[in-house]
Design a protein around this motif. Structure first.
Motif: not given
Length: 112
Positions: A2-9, A11-12, A58, A60
């Motif tokens: 799954e490709h995540r945006t920098d914002q999602e990363r 937030d994680q 990238g 997880e």
């Protein structure tokens, strides 16, 4: 994958910091020598930077406590490994360079 945006990363990572700060600090406190406990906050910051870089590549994080504890122990191990080969040598700043010239001039004034 799954490709995540920098914002999602981001937030994680923020969620990891909130939920695992005490774990990271506890691992560091146990791994550091008593006289080096003042380094806990610096090393914790390094762990969070390493986790951020891990996410940006990238990867997880499926077991965050284990991964962060491993990163913390590795940071301490790296610190002591480098300390074995890096020696600090105390020097007299007045023995070399411009301070030496100023010190020599001051000695001449005092002796005159």
């Amino acid at each position: 994958m799954e490709h995540r945006t920098d914002q999602e990363r981001s937030d994680q990572l923020a969620a990891l910091v909130v939920s695992h700060t005490r774990t990271v600090q506890a691992v560091l406190v146990r791994a550091l020598r008593l006289e080096d406990r003042h380094l806990v906050d610096d090393f914790a910051q390094d762990v969070w930077l390493t986790a951020w870089q891990y996410l940006l590549r990238g990867n997880e994080i499926t077991r965050p406590a284990g991964l962060l504890a491993t990163m913390a122990r590795h940071r301490v191990t790296d610190h002591y490994r480098l300390a074995r080969v890096r020696r600090e040598v105390a020097t007299d700043p007045t023995a070399y360079g411009p301070l030496a010239n100023a010190a020599a001039g001051a000695r001449e004034l005092v002796s005159a």
